[in-house]
Each structure stands twice: as structure tokens, then as C-alpha cells.
Design a protein around this motif. Structure first.
Motif, PDB file in Angstrom:
ATOM      1  N   LYS A  46       0.910  -1.138  -0.069  1.00 11.81           N
ATOM      2  CA  LYS A  46      -0.005   0.213   0.054  1.00 11.81           C
ATOM      3  C   LYS A  46       0.961   1.277   0.015  1.00 11.81           C
ATOM      4  CE  LYS A  46      -3.947  -2.015   2.315  1.00 11.81           C
ATOM      5  NZ  LYS A  46      -4.926  -2.200   3.564  1.00 11.81           N
ATOM      6  N   GLU A  50       0.994   4.149  -2.885  1.00 12.16           N
ATOM      7  CA  GLU A  50       0.784   5.771  -2.763  1.00 12.16           C
ATOM      8  C   GLU A  50       1.653   6.288  -2.983  1.00 12.16           C
ATOM      9  OE1 GLU A  50       0.010   5.623   1.584  1.00 12.16           O
ATOM     10  OE2 GLU A  50      -2.081   4.591   1.487  1.00 12.16           O
ATOM     11  N   GLU A  53       1.530   6.878  -6.907  1.00 13.06           N
ATOM     12  CA  GLU A  53       0.479   7.641  -7.304  1.00 13.06           C
ATOM     13  C   GLU A  53       0.856   9.107  -7.027  1.00 13.06           C
ATOM     14  OE1 GLU A  53      -2.909   6.422  -5.142  1.00 13.06           O
ATOM     15  OE2 GLU A  53      -3.433   4.871  -6.281  1.00 13.06           O
ATOM     16  N   LYS A  54       1.644   9.373  -5.975  1.00 13.42           N
ATOM     17  CA  LYS A  54       2.133  10.700  -5.755  1.00 13.42           C
ATOM     18  C   LYS A  54       3.135  11.306  -6.895  1.00 13.42           C
ATOM     19  CE  LYS A  54       1.747  10.544  -0.924  1.00 13.42           C
ATOM     20  NZ  LYS A  54       2.370  10.592   0.429  1.00 13.42           N
ATOM     21  N   LYS A  70      -1.818  -3.425  -7.604  1.00 14.02           N
ATOM     22  CA  LYS A  70      -3.128  -2.919  -6.903  1.00 14.02           C
ATOM     23  C   LYS A  70      -4.161  -4.057  -6.769  1.00 14.02           C
ATOM     24  CE  LYS A  70      -4.220   1.258  -7.137  1.00 14.02           C
ATOM     25  NZ  LYS A  70      -4.898   2.634  -7.792  1.00 14.02           N
TER      26      LYS A  70
END
Length: 91
Positions: A46, A50, A53-54, A70
């Protein structure tokens, strides 16, 4: 004589039941350890997702790999939920 036979049978049954219970306990304890390992790995996955994605990754191959990761993470999370639900009924 009958009492001796009954006593021997009861002792054998008790021994079998004890062995089965010990095996079941080892299985449950082993599963719980594996669940903890999986939870730790899911937390790491996770965090990686994250971070990705940033960073707004633009490479298509990496995007596809992250989407696959994912999906696997969601599947593993579902399995953990199912296991927790199942084992909560056993204890």
C-alpha cells in the motif's frame, strides 16, 4: 476383563483426540503467523502504491504493473478479511 478392554479403547480414543487437537492448534497458530506476515507485506505494498500515485508515473509498463499490483493487493486484503471472519467464529 470388560473394564480392561473398555479402558484400553478409551485410552486409545483419548490419544487420537489429543493428537488431532494438537495438530489443529499447530495449524491455527501457523495460519495466524502467516496472516501477520501477509498483513505486513500488504502494508508495504500500500505504501509503494501511494508513493507511485504521488509521483504520477508516465511509463505505460510501470502503470500496468502498478495496476496489477493494486489488484493483487485488493485480492489479498479480501482473503485476509475472509480468514479473519472465519477464524473469529472458531475462537
Amino acid at each position: 476383563m470388560v473394564e480392561a478392554i473398555v479402558s484400553a479403547v478409551v485410552d486409545q480414543l483419548a490419544s487420537i483426540i489429543r493428537k488431532e487437537l494438537e495438530q489443529e492448534v499447530r495449524l491455527v497458530v501457523g495460519v495466524r503467523k502467516e496472516v501477520k506476515k501477509l498483513e505486513t507485506k500488504l502494508t508495504l505494498i500500500k505504501a509503494v502504491l501511494e508513493d507511485a500515485e504521488k509521483k504520477e508515473i508516465h511509463e505505460n509498463a510501470v502503470k500496468i504493473w502498478l495496476e496489477d499490483l493494486k489488484d493483487v493487493m485488493y485480492d489479498a486484503d479480501d482473503v485476509l478479511d475472509l480468514m479473519e471472519h472465519t477464524y473469529s467464529h472458531l475462537t
